[in-house]
Design an enzyme around this catalytic site. Structure first.
Site, PDB file in Angstrom:
ATOM      1  N   ASN A   7       0.867  -1.185   0.000  1.00  0.00           N
ATOM      2  CA  ASN A   7       0.000   0.000   0.000  1.00  0.00           C
ATOM      3  C   ASN A   7       0.901   1.232   0.000  1.00  0.00           C
ATOM      4  O   ASN A   7       1.548   1.516   0.998  1.00  0.00           O
ATOM      5  CB  ASN A   7      -0.888  -0.022   1.257  1.00  0.00           C
ATOM      6  CG  ASN A   7      -1.619   1.305   1.475  1.00  0.00           C
ATOM      7  OD1 ASN A   7      -1.792   2.092   0.540  1.00  0.00           O
ATOM      8  ND2 ASN A   7      -2.046   1.541   2.704  1.00  0.00           N
ATOM      9  N   LYS A   9       0.050   4.335  -0.172  1.00  0.00           N
ATOM     10  CA  LYS A   9      -0.557   5.536   0.435  1.00  0.00           C
ATOM     11  C   LYS A   9      -0.366   6.736  -0.509  1.00  0.00           C
ATOM     12  O   LYS A   9      -0.373   6.556  -1.716  1.00  0.00           O
ATOM     13  CB  LYS A   9       0.034   5.792   1.817  1.00  0.00           C
ATOM     14  CG  LYS A   9       0.090   4.537   2.672  1.00  0.00           C
ATOM     15  CD  LYS A   9       0.388   4.814   4.103  1.00  0.00           C
ATOM     16  CE  LYS A   9       0.533   3.505   4.837  1.00  0.00           C
ATOM     17  NZ  LYS A   9       0.463   3.626   6.273  1.00  0.00           N
ATOM     18  N   HIS A  91      -9.123   0.967   5.081  1.00  0.00           N
ATOM     19  CA  HIS A  91      -7.792   1.085   5.703  1.00  0.00           C
ATOM     20  C   HIS A  91      -7.915   1.969   6.939  1.00  0.00           C
ATOM     21  O   HIS A  91      -8.742   2.878   6.985  1.00  0.00           O
ATOM     22  CB  HIS A  91      -6.803   1.692   4.700  1.00  0.00           C
ATOM     23  CG  HIS A  91      -5.403   1.690   5.214  1.00  0.00           C
ATOM     24  ND1 HIS A  91      -4.914   2.706   5.997  1.00  0.00           N
ATOM     25  CD2 HIS A  91      -4.404   0.785   5.094  1.00  0.00           C
ATOM     26  CE1 HIS A  91      -3.663   2.419   6.326  1.00  0.00           C
ATOM     27  NE2 HIS A  91      -3.324   1.271   5.792  1.00  0.00           N
ATOM     28  N   GLU A  93      -6.323   4.402   7.978  1.00  0.00           N
ATOM     29  CA  GLU A  93      -6.245   5.857   7.740  1.00  0.00           C
ATOM     30  C   GLU A  93      -7.568   6.384   7.180  1.00  0.00           C
ATOM     31  O   GLU A  93      -7.959   7.517   7.467  1.00  0.00           O
ATOM     32  CB  GLU A  93      -5.056   6.170   6.814  1.00  0.00           C
ATOM     33  CG  GLU A  93      -3.747   6.015   7.570  1.00  0.00           C
ATOM     34  CD  GLU A  93      -2.576   5.507   6.745  1.00  0.00           C
ATOM     35  OE1 GLU A  93      -2.601   5.638   5.515  1.00  0.00           O
ATOM     36  OE2 GLU A  93      -1.638   4.958   7.360  1.00  0.00           O
ATOM     37  N   GLU A 161      -4.970  -5.398  10.520  1.00  0.00           N
ATOM     38  CA  GLU A 161      -3.944  -4.381  10.691  1.00  0.00           C
ATOM     39  C   GLU A 161      -4.195  -3.630  11.997  1.00  0.00           C
ATOM     40  O   GLU A 161      -4.966  -2.651  12.022  1.00  0.00           O
ATOM     41  CB  GLU A 161      -3.992  -3.375   9.542  1.00  0.00           C
ATOM     42  CG  GLU A 161      -3.711  -3.970   8.199  1.00  0.00           C
ATOM     43  CD  GLU A 161      -3.099  -2.946   7.259  1.00  0.00           C
ATOM     44  OE1 GLU A 161      -1.971  -3.167   6.832  1.00  0.00           O
ATOM     45  OE2 GLU A 161      -3.725  -1.918   6.995  1.00  0.00           O
ATOM     46  N   GLY A 167       2.821   1.955  10.656  1.00  0.00           N
ATOM     47  CA  GLY A 167       3.751   3.078  10.506  1.00  0.00           C
ATOM     48  C   GLY A 167       4.467   3.449  11.792  1.00  0.00           C
ATOM     49  O   GLY A 167       5.063   4.512  11.899  1.00  0.00           O
ATOM     50  N   SER A 207       3.818  -2.504  10.106  1.00  0.00           N
ATOM     51  CA  SER A 207       5.279  -2.452  10.220  1.00  0.00           C
ATOM     52  C   SER A 207       5.963  -3.752   9.785  1.00  0.00           C
ATOM     53  O   SER A 207       6.923  -4.199  10.410  1.00  0.00           O
ATOM     54  CB  SER A 207       5.690  -2.064  11.646  1.00  0.00           C
ATOM     55  OG  SER A 207       5.230  -0.754  11.937  1.00  0.00           O
TER      56      SER A 207
END
Ligand code: PEP
Length: 248
Positions: A7, A9, A91, A93, A161, A167, A207
Site C-alpha cells: 500500500n 498511500k 484502511h 487511515e 492491521e 507506521g 510495520s
C-alpha cells in the site's frame, strides 16, 4: 501461496512509479506467491504499463456509487476500467483520519464486489481498544459489517492491521497475528459457511519489514502481508516477498 501486497498511500507519482517498476527484481520470489501494489490512482496508468507481469494492481479507496456528483471521488467501475483488479477498503487511515464508518466500508465493499474487483478489507483495533481488552469485539464488529458484501464475492482478502502497528515500527507478534486471524476465520466460517468456490485470504499488516516478514508469513493462519512504508522500496518489497515460505 502467500499474498504480498504493498500500500503506497500518498506516495509515488507516475515517474517514481515507473522507476519502482524498473528497479523491481523478483527472481528470488517463489512463483506461487501473488504480488499486489496499490499506487495512488494518478499512478495507475504508469504502473499498468511499467509493472512486471506478475504484479497486479489495486486502488486504495473507492466511492460506493458508480458515478455521480461526488467531487474528488472515484468509483470501483472506473478503477477497474483503469486497470485495477483489487481495491483496499476501510484502511485504518480511511477510518481514523477521514472518519469512514463501518456502514460506509460495507457499502464500498459491496460496490467493489459488484464491479468485479477483489476487495481487500482492512480491520484492526486501536491501542486504546487493545489496552481495554476489546480486540475481538472490534475486529468482529468490523468483519460483520462486510459479511453481506463478502457473501456475493468469489474471492476476498481481509487484512488484520492493528492500528498501533501501522507506521510505528511496532509489530504484532506472530502469535498475536495468528490469534486475530483465527478469530476472523472462525467468524467468516460461521457467517459465510464453506461455500464451494469462495476464497477469503487473511493478511497481516503493521510495520512488516524484510527482517520480520519471514516469521510473520510463517505464522499459523497468516496467508500474506499488507505492507505500507517498506513497500515503497523495490528492494525491501522484493525481500519481503522472497521471505514468503513455499506453498503450504
Ligand atoms: C499499511 O499502511 O497498511 C501499513 C501496514 O503500513 P506500515 O507497513 O508502514 O506499518
Amino acid at each position: 501461496m502467500s499474498v504480498i501486497a504493498g500500500n503506497w498511500k500518498m506516495h509515488m507519482g507516475p515517474a517514481k512509479t515507473r522507476a519502482f517498476c524498473a528497479a523491481l527484481r523478483l527472481e528470488n520470489v517463489r512463483p506461487e506467491h501473488e504480488l499486489l501494489i496499490f499506487p495512488p490512482a494518478v499512478s495507475l496508468e504508469a504502473a499498468s504499463t511499467a509493472r512486471p507481469p506478475r504484479v497486479q494492481l489495486g486502488v486504495q479507496n473507492v466511492h460506493w456509487e458508480d458515478e455521480g456528483a461526488f467531487t474528488g471521488e472515484m468509483s470501483a467501475s472506473m478503477a477497474r476500467e483503469a486497470g485495477a483488479a483489487f481495491a483496499l477498503i476501510g484502511h485504518s487511515e480511511r477510518r481514523h483520519v477521514f472518519g469512514e464508518t463501518d456502514e460506509q466500508v460495507a457499502r464500498k465493499t459491496e460496490a467493489v464486489v459488484r464491479n468485479g474487483l477483489t476487495p481487500v478489507v482492512c480491520v484492526g483495533e486501536t491501542l486504546a481498544e487493545r489496552n481495554a481488552g476489546r480486540v475481538e469485539e472490534v475486529i468482529l464488529r468490523q468483519i460483520d459489517a462486510v459479511v453481506p458484501a463478502l457473501a456475493s464475492a468469489r474471492r476476498a482478502l481481509v487484512a488484520y492491521e492493528p492500528v498501533w502497528a501501522i507506521g510505528t515500527g511496532e509489530t504484532a507478534t506472530p502469535s498475536d497475528a495468528s490469534a486475530a486471524h483465527a478469530t476472523l476465520r472462525a467468524r467468516l466460517r460461521e457467517r459465510l459457511g464453506e461455500t464451494t468456490g469462495r476464497e477469503v485470504v487473511l493478511l497481516y499488516g503493521g510495520s512488516v519489514k524484510p527482517a520480520n516478514a519471514g516469521e510473520l508469513l510463517a505464522a499459523d493462519e497468516v496467508q500474506g502481508v499488507l505492507i505500507g512504508g517498506a513497500s515503497l522500496d523495490p528492494g525491501a518489497f522484493a525481500a519481503i516477498a522472497a521471505a514468503a515460505p513455499p506453498r503450504r
